[in-house]
Design a protein around this motif. Sequence first.
Motif, PDB file in Angstrom:
ATOM      1  N   GLY A 126     -49.326  61.091 -54.681  1.00 35.47           N
ATOM      2  CA  GLY A 126     -48.476  60.370 -53.721  1.00 35.47           C
ATOM      3  C   GLY A 126     -48.613  58.867 -53.840  1.00 35.47           C
ATOM      4  N   ASP A 127     -48.677  58.206 -52.684  1.00 39.51           N
ATOM      5  CA  ASP A 127     -48.753  56.746 -52.654  1.00 39.51           C
ATOM      6  C   ASP A 127     -50.164  56.223 -52.913  1.00 39.51           C
ATOM      7  OD1 ASP A 127     -46.103  56.551 -52.164  1.00 39.51           O
ATOM      8  OD2 ASP A 127     -46.296  56.343 -49.988  1.00 39.51           O
ATOM      9  N   ALA A 128     -51.110  57.134 -53.178  1.00 35.42           N
ATOM     10  CA  ALA A 128     -52.479  56.669 -53.438  1.00 35.42           C
ATOM     11  C   ALA A 128     -52.609  56.078 -54.843  1.00 35.42           C
ATOM     12  CB  ALA A 128     -53.477  57.809 -53.251  1.00 35.42           C
ATOM     13  N   VAL A 129     -51.600  56.244 -55.690  1.00 30.75           N
ATOM     14  CA  VAL A 129     -51.677  55.598 -57.013  1.00 30.75           C
ATOM     15  C   VAL A 129     -50.696  54.441 -57.082  1.00 30.75           C
ATOM     16  CG1 VAL A 129     -52.541  57.594 -58.290  1.00 30.75           C
ATOM     17  CG2 VAL A 129     -50.073  57.288 -58.058  1.00 30.75           C
ATOM     18  N   LYS A 130     -51.067  53.431 -57.887  1.00 24.95           N
ATOM     19  CA  LYS A 130     -50.203  52.253 -58.022  1.00 24.95           C
ATOM     20  C   LYS A 130     -49.009  52.557 -58.910  1.00 24.95           C
ATOM     21  CE  LYS A 130     -51.975  48.125 -58.528  1.00 24.95           C
ATOM     22  NZ  LYS A 130     -52.737  47.048 -59.197  1.00 24.95           N
ATOM     23  N   TRP A 131     -49.184  53.508 -59.816  1.00 21.42           N
ATOM     24  CA  TRP A 131     -48.105  53.831 -60.741  1.00 21.42           C
ATOM     25  C   TRP A 131     -48.269  55.263 -61.201  1.00 21.42           C
ATOM     26  CZ3 TRP A 131     -47.936  52.890 -66.612  1.00 21.42           C
ATOM     27  CH2 TRP A 131     -46.636  53.063 -67.095  1.00 21.42           C
ATOM     28  N   PHE A 132     -47.173  56.036 -61.130  1.00 20.53           N
ATOM     29  CA  PHE A 132     -47.161  57.379 -61.714  1.00 20.53           C
ATOM     30  C   PHE A 132     -46.169  57.371 -62.855  1.00 20.53           C
ATOM     31  CE2 PHE A 132     -44.771  61.291 -62.255  1.00 20.53           C
ATOM     32  CZ  PHE A 132     -45.796  62.146 -62.634  1.00 20.53           C
ATOM     33  N   PHE A 133     -46.536  58.003 -63.967  1.00 23.43           N
ATOM     34  CA  PHE A 133     -45.560  58.162 -65.044  1.00 23.43           C
ATOM     35  C   PHE A 133     -45.740  59.517 -65.711  1.00 23.43           C
ATOM     36  CE2 PHE A 133     -43.386  57.494 -69.042  1.00 23.43           C
ATOM     37  CZ  PHE A 133     -42.233  56.846 -68.611  1.00 23.43           C
ATOM     38  N   GLU A 134     -44.600  60.206 -65.885  1.00 24.16           N
ATOM     39  CA  GLU A 134     -44.586  61.502 -66.563  1.00 24.16           C
ATOM     40  C   GLU A 134     -44.267  61.222 -68.029  1.00 24.16           C
ATOM     41  OE1 GLU A 134     -44.956  64.670 -66.127  1.00 24.16           O
ATOM     42  OE2 GLU A 134     -43.701  65.534 -67.699  1.00 24.16           O
ATOM     43  N   LEU A 135     -45.215  61.557 -68.916  1.00 25.12           N
ATOM     44  CA  LEU A 135     -45.022  61.171 -70.312  1.00 25.12           C
ATOM     45  C   LEU A 135     -43.995  62.014 -71.063  1.00 25.12           C
ATOM     46  CD1 LEU A 135     -47.304  59.169 -69.972  1.00 25.12           C
ATOM     47  CD2 LEU A 135     -48.218  59.928 -72.152  1.00 25.12           C
ATOM     48  N   GLY A 136     -43.733  63.234 -70.573  1.00 27.46           N
ATOM     49  CA  GLY A 136     -42.776  64.082 -71.291  1.00 27.46           C
ATOM     50  C   GLY A 136     -43.318  64.488 -72.645  1.00 27.46           C
ATOM     51  N   VAL A 137     -42.502  65.213 -73.418  1.00 29.87           N
ATOM     52  CA  VAL A 137     -42.937  65.599 -74.770  1.00 29.87           C
ATOM     53  C   VAL A 137     -42.184  64.728 -75.764  1.00 29.87           C
ATOM     54  CG1 VAL A 137     -43.816  67.929 -74.454  1.00 29.87           C
ATOM     55  CG2 VAL A 137     -41.376  67.569 -74.465  1.00 29.87           C
ATOM     56  N   GLN A 138     -42.897  64.087 -76.632  1.00 27.06           N
ATOM     57  CA  GLN A 138     -42.303  63.056 -77.500  1.00 27.06           C
ATOM     58  C   GLN A 138     -42.613  63.345 -78.960  1.00 27.06           C
ATOM     59  OE1 GLN A 138     -40.532  60.760 -75.973  1.00 27.06           O
ATOM     60  NE2 GLN A 138     -41.255  61.053 -73.873  1.00 27.06           N
ATOM     61  N   ARG A 149     -48.014  52.749 -77.123  1.00 20.97           N
ATOM     62  CA  ARG A 149     -48.998  51.654 -77.142  1.00 20.97           C
ATOM     63  C   ARG A 149     -48.715  50.678 -75.989  1.00 20.97           C
ATOM     64  NH1 ARG A 149     -52.557  51.162 -81.110  1.00 20.97           N
ATOM     65  NH2 ARG A 149     -52.453  52.702 -82.772  1.00 20.97           N
ATOM     66  N   SER A 150     -47.468  50.361 -75.829  1.00 23.28           N
ATOM     67  CA  SER A 150     -47.087  49.448 -74.753  1.00 23.28           C
ATOM     68  C   SER A 150     -47.376  50.083 -73.382  1.00 23.28           C
ATOM     69  CB  SER A 150     -45.600  49.121 -74.911  1.00 23.28           C
ATOM     70  OG  SER A 150     -45.178  48.316 -73.867  1.00 23.28           O
ATOM     71  N   LEU A 151     -47.089  51.384 -73.283  1.00 24.07           N
ATOM     72  CA  LEU A 151     -47.281  52.091 -72.017  1.00 24.07           C
ATOM     73  C   LEU A 151     -48.770  52.184 -71.637  1.00 24.07           C
ATOM     74  CD1 LEU A 151     -45.303  54.871 -70.603  1.00 24.07           C
ATOM     75  CD2 LEU A 151     -47.665  55.487 -71.047  1.00 24.07           C
ATOM     76  N   ALA A 152     -49.611  52.415 -72.638  1.00 24.30           N
ATOM     77  CA  ALA A 152     -51.056  52.499 -72.358  1.00 24.30           C
ATOM     78  C   ALA A 152     -51.556  51.163 -71.813  1.00 24.30           C
ATOM     79  CB  ALA A 152     -51.815  52.860 -73.638  1.00 24.30           C
TER      80      ALA A 152
END
Length: 574
Positions: A126-138, A149-152
């Motif tokens: 929920g709101d306890a994280v500053k950022w959530f991102f779903e990486l998906g399959v790439q 690299r940029s995302l990390a």
Amino acid sequence: MTATDSHLLLRALVDELARCGMEHACTSPGSRNTPIVLMLAREQRLQTWSHVDERCAGFFALGAAKASGKPVAITCTSGTAAANLMPAVVEAHHAGIPLILLTADRPPELREIGAGQTIDQLKLYGDAVKWFFELGVQEATAERMRWIRSLACRAYWTALGGRPGPVHLNIALREPLLLEQPLGADEPGGGGRDSGEPWLRQQWPAVNVARTAHRDPNPSRAIVVAGELGADRDAGRGLAEAAAAAGVPLLADPLSGARSGGAAIAHWDLILRDPETAAALAPDVVYRIGELPTSKPLRSWLAGLDDAKHIHFAADERVSDPVSRDGTRLIRPLAASIAELSAYLHPDSSGWLDKWLRADSTVAHAIAEPLRGAGLSEPVVATALGQFLPPSATLFVGASMPIRDVEEFFPALNEPPRVLANRGANGIDGTVSSAFGVASVSDGPVVLLTGDVTLAHDLGGLLAARRTGLKLTIVLLNNDGGGIFNFLAVSRETDVFEQHVATPTGLDFSIAARLFGCAHEPVDDIDSFAGALMRSLRGKQTTIIEVTTERLANRALHAAVESAALAALRELDS
Ligand SMILES: Cc1ncc(C[n+]2csc(CCOP(=O)(O)OP(=O)(O)O)c2C)c(N)n1
């Protein structure tokens, strides 16, 4: 997406975290997160700590990040494993601690169809994280390698920047999870930047620390109230020096590292319980820095200071003003706050500091007698740790009475040990694991001061003693239950109190010590306590030093200490 794709992407992700400056990561076992575990554990620039229990892993990472001030990564497998990180994430959110959560997940085609160990992990925290991102399959194309690299780097800088906090990357992994052949060194697109630079280096604008209009030309009665100040050990020292140079009374929580020097008032919690003394010591200006200490007498005194100016130096925009007294909030990086606050403080010649110091020494003198008479009590242990621990040590303090006793009884010292605690959400959970996490990044010895319920809550955290090779000195105040509740009105509800509120465990902690490969030393007087403490500080093995106390006697002792302090202060007033 093949196993090669996911391994290439994950290797680049971990490479960038290390390039940004990450030094520590925690793993918990599972199948789905195996590729992430492999990358973290094989990355030479990271020290990787393995934990069976994800809740312990989360708190261990929290302790390491708290003590080092740097983001720590944690990976776990899918399902309830990820849910077990929640308590540490909540604490990290409230305390402003940078964590990077790398949860493994099933790919989209296996979600919501009854596949095993699959829960909804999207925005799980929920709101306890500053950022959530779903990486998906790439696929590991040159373009995607640049992207990961940029995302990390973005994850790292987001966790660390502004007000630090946790970041969650949910990582979908499709079978096969493992490679037939080891991954070659080459990478589509050519890999990371030359000379070990991260893909993205983020910088924040220099903060303008120009003097504001709030400076009073000559406030004669100012005080400084200092709470927890974060990982920078120099901050508290600088603050103590500034207060001493200006002759401004410094009411510092030991968590600030500033209960030190000629202006430090050690016993403000007891002093402020006497209404007459508290009124006589009312200041014109209150400078607050860091979190507000826990002390109730302090909070209600501040709340009642109608005529004072309340100026709060805060590290970020999060509000930390439970008494709604801040009149001016100056948001600065900590070092800038201390420099500016130092400039605000005026050398004093009115005897203002002396009044405070007289009250402080009066209380110190008055409480010595009841404390001496009570043998090795909980307050005596809190005091003795201040006297015995070297400056190189870190004292990690559990919630409940230990943190209150340290606030009330810890002495002012020239070179105090570092004092840390989980005060974001004030939980008793994860305390042992957090202390081991602190030990993982500390040069000096780490001592945990804990109650028995708190230790029982995270008993599994002792597994770190066996599995990580790290060492703690655990000072256990065993009053067989939650002693804090004996101070509350609920203790009069005798039909329910013991079983449902005090919750005595009746555990024999010597057996727990043996189970986890720790030493156990019961002590019953100050000399045996000092001896066991010194042996443990020098030794290599985690030791539980057990002090047996009684909850009712502890409450009576606190009352006797307060009465002695108040009687002496009244005599001083008259
Ligand atoms: C996770 C969590 N559960 C429950 C509480 C409420 N709580 C506060 S103090 C306490 C008892 C702690 O007992 P102990 O560790 O023995 O310390 P003592 O009170 O004896 O000093 C409990 C259950 C909490 N703070 N956090």
